[in-house]
Design an enzyme around this catalytic site. Structure first.
Site, short mmCIF file in Angstrom:
data_model
loop_
_atom_site.label_atom_id
_atom_site.label_comp_id
_atom_site.label_asym_id
_atom_site.label_seq_id
_atom_site.Cartn_x
_atom_site.Cartn_y
_atom_site.Cartn_z
N ARG A 19 0.83 -1.20 0.00
CA ARG A 19 0.00 0.00 0.00
C ARG A 19 0.88 1.25 0.00
O ARG A 19 0.55 2.25 -0.64
CB ARG A 19 -0.93 -0.02 1.22
CG ARG A 19 -1.96 1.10 1.20
CD ARG A 19 -3.01 0.91 2.26
NE ARG A 19 -2.43 0.94 3.60
CZ ARG A 19 -3.09 0.60 4.71
NH1 ARG A 19 -4.33 0.18 4.64
NH2 ARG A 19 -2.50 0.66 5.89
N LYS A 72 -2.54 6.58 1.75
CA LYS A 72 -2.31 6.96 3.14
C LYS A 72 -1.35 8.14 3.16
O LYS A 72 -0.14 7.97 3.31
CB LYS A 72 -1.77 5.76 3.92
CG LYS A 72 -2.34 5.67 5.32
CD LYS A 72 -2.06 4.32 5.95
CE LYS A 72 -2.36 4.32 7.43
NZ LYS A 72 -3.80 4.31 7.75
N GLU A 123 -16.19 6.44 5.24
CA GLU A 123 -15.44 5.79 6.32
C GLU A 123 -15.30 6.73 7.50
O GLU A 123 -15.70 7.88 7.44
CB GLU A 123 -14.08 5.32 5.83
CG GLU A 123 -13.13 6.42 5.40
CD GLU A 123 -11.71 5.90 5.21
OE1 GLU A 123 -11.19 5.21 6.10
OE2 GLU A 123 -11.11 6.19 4.16
C1 LIG Z 1 -4.90 3.55 7.94
C2 LIG Z 1 -6.30 3.92 7.69
C3 LIG Z 1 -7.35 3.00 7.85
C4 LIG Z 1 -7.16 1.61 8.40
O1 LIG Z 1 -6.38 0.80 7.56
P1 LIG Z 1 -5.69 -0.50 8.17
O2 LIG Z 1 -4.84 -1.00 7.05
O3 LIG Z 1 -6.75 -1.43 8.52
O4 LIG Z 1 -4.91 -0.07 9.34
C5 LIG Z 1 -8.64 3.42 7.52
N1 LIG Z 1 -8.89 4.66 7.07
C6 LIG Z 1 -7.91 5.58 6.91
C7 LIG Z 1 -8.26 6.92 6.42
C8 LIG Z 1 -6.59 5.23 7.21
O5 LIG Z 1 -5.62 6.15 7.06
#
Ligand SMILES: *Cc1c(COP(=O)(O)O)cnc(C)c1O
Length: 343
Positions: A84, A186, A222
């Site tokens: 990722r 991210k 989300e």
């Molecule tokens: C990191 C993150 C998540 C959760 O992702 P994981 O891989 O399960 O830790 C969800 N939403 C956002 C905006 C994130 O930055």
């Protein structure tokens, strides 16, 4: 001065920065990664023109190391975080840090700080925060020529206060990301945009806000740092599908476990805010949050209560037990999900 493990109260951890003895660091210069290894310096020394400071050219990851009953240390699907991060880097025109080197660097960081992996038993873990930033004298709007990749660690407890106790959420009138923006990556900028609505939610007594799709504001996207899922009354694990959602490793793991271990139906699709009635349970999931049951969602004048405002629902609990059972080594993991760290 870094902290000493003897001074850490492993039974009362929050989600707070701690200066541990070591972090991994690597420097990208002249077109290649170099000077890769552990350092005890918690500070970065970067030029004032660095792209991370002005234009937000930076990406990050988050994963955990888990102490098992036998004292071993597990990583949960670390290569998923590595992959990722390469996607996030591509989007921001940053150099790739290779997947195998990423996983090796995570392991080096855990080994160097092994006394800080919390003991087995109360869900505490060692959180790892890999990140990459554009650095160097560079004030024009173009990608940096130099980068720093680093991983630091800290022992953590629950991210949302309350753990498996349901909490209240509120929808936000603000967007964290656009459909063709950087929501699926991210990157720090998404979080900068979320601070204001997040503060509003906290000040009004909510755990966090729920972002709606930036086009119609009728569908759940989300939570600011965790993905949403609901369990429908006909036993389908339903989670939103959208180009501006961060693809959560936890969410995709739960989709698999819901189907293969709990026998639920699974679907990525639309979650309309006026159709919360279809759900018997709902939750937020992510590495930091693990699974946090959603007690209620307030949207304007409406407040929808899911299973209960005080008790976790049985399906959410089962998902939680299965996921954490795998992570802490008590439940058989799907092939390749657990990597041992030789501590
Ligand atoms: C990191 C993150 C998540 C959760 O992702 P994981 O891989 O399960 O830790 C969800 N939403 C956002 C905006 C994130 O930055």
């Amino acid at each position: 001065m870094s902290v000493s493990a003897a001074d850490v109260d492993f039974n009362n951890l929050g989600f707070t920065y701690m200066n541990l003895p070591y972090r991994f660091r690597a420097y990208y210069k002249d077109g290649k990664w170099q000077n890769e290894g552990l350092t005890d310096d918690p500070d970065l020394h970067i030029n004032e023109g660095s792209t991370i400071l002005h234009y937000g050219q930076g990406v990050f990851e988050g994963l955990k190391a888990y102490r098992t009953k036998d004292g071993e240390v597990n990583l949960f699907r670390p290569e998923q975080n590595a992959k990722r991060m390469t996607h996030s880097c591509e989007r921001l025109l940053m150099p790739e840090y290779p997947v195998d080197k990423f996983v090796d660097a995570v392991k080096q960081t855990v080994v160097a700080n092994k006394d800080f992996v919390p003991p087995y038993g109360n869900g505490a873990t060692l959180y790892l925060r890999p990140y990459m930033v554009g650095v160097g004298g560079n004030i024009g709007v173009h990608p940096a020529e130099e980068y720093i990749f680093s991983i630091f660690a800290m022992p953590v407890g629950n991210y949302f206060k309350g753990g498996l106790t349901p909490t209240a959420f509120i929808t936000s009138e603000y967007d964290r990301a656009a459909h063709k923006g950087t929501g699926a990556n991210k990157v720090g900028g998404n979080y900068a945009a979320s601070l204001f609505p997040g503060q509003y939610a906290h000040e009004n007594g909510y755990s966090d806000c729920i972002y709606l799709d930036p086009v119609s504001h009728r569908k759940v996207e989300e939570v600011g740092s965790a993905n949403f899922f609901g369990i429908t009354k006909d036993n389908v694990f339903l989670t939103p599908k959208s180009p501006s959602i961060l693809p959560s490793v936890t969410k995709y793991s739960l989709l698999y476990l819901a189907k293969e271990r709990l026998g639920l139906g699974t679907k990525e699709g639309d979650v309309f805010i006026d159709q919360f009635d279809q759900f018997k349970e709902a939750g937020a999931c992510g590495t930091a949050a693990v699974i946090s049951p959603i007690g209620s969602i307030t949207n304007g004048d409406d407040k929808h209560v899911f299973y209960s405002e005080t008790e976790v629902g049985p399906v959410t609990k089962k998902l939680y037990d299965t996921l954490t059972g795998i992570q802490f080594g008590n439940v058989e993991a799907p092939e390749g999900w657990i990597q041992k760290v030789e501590v």
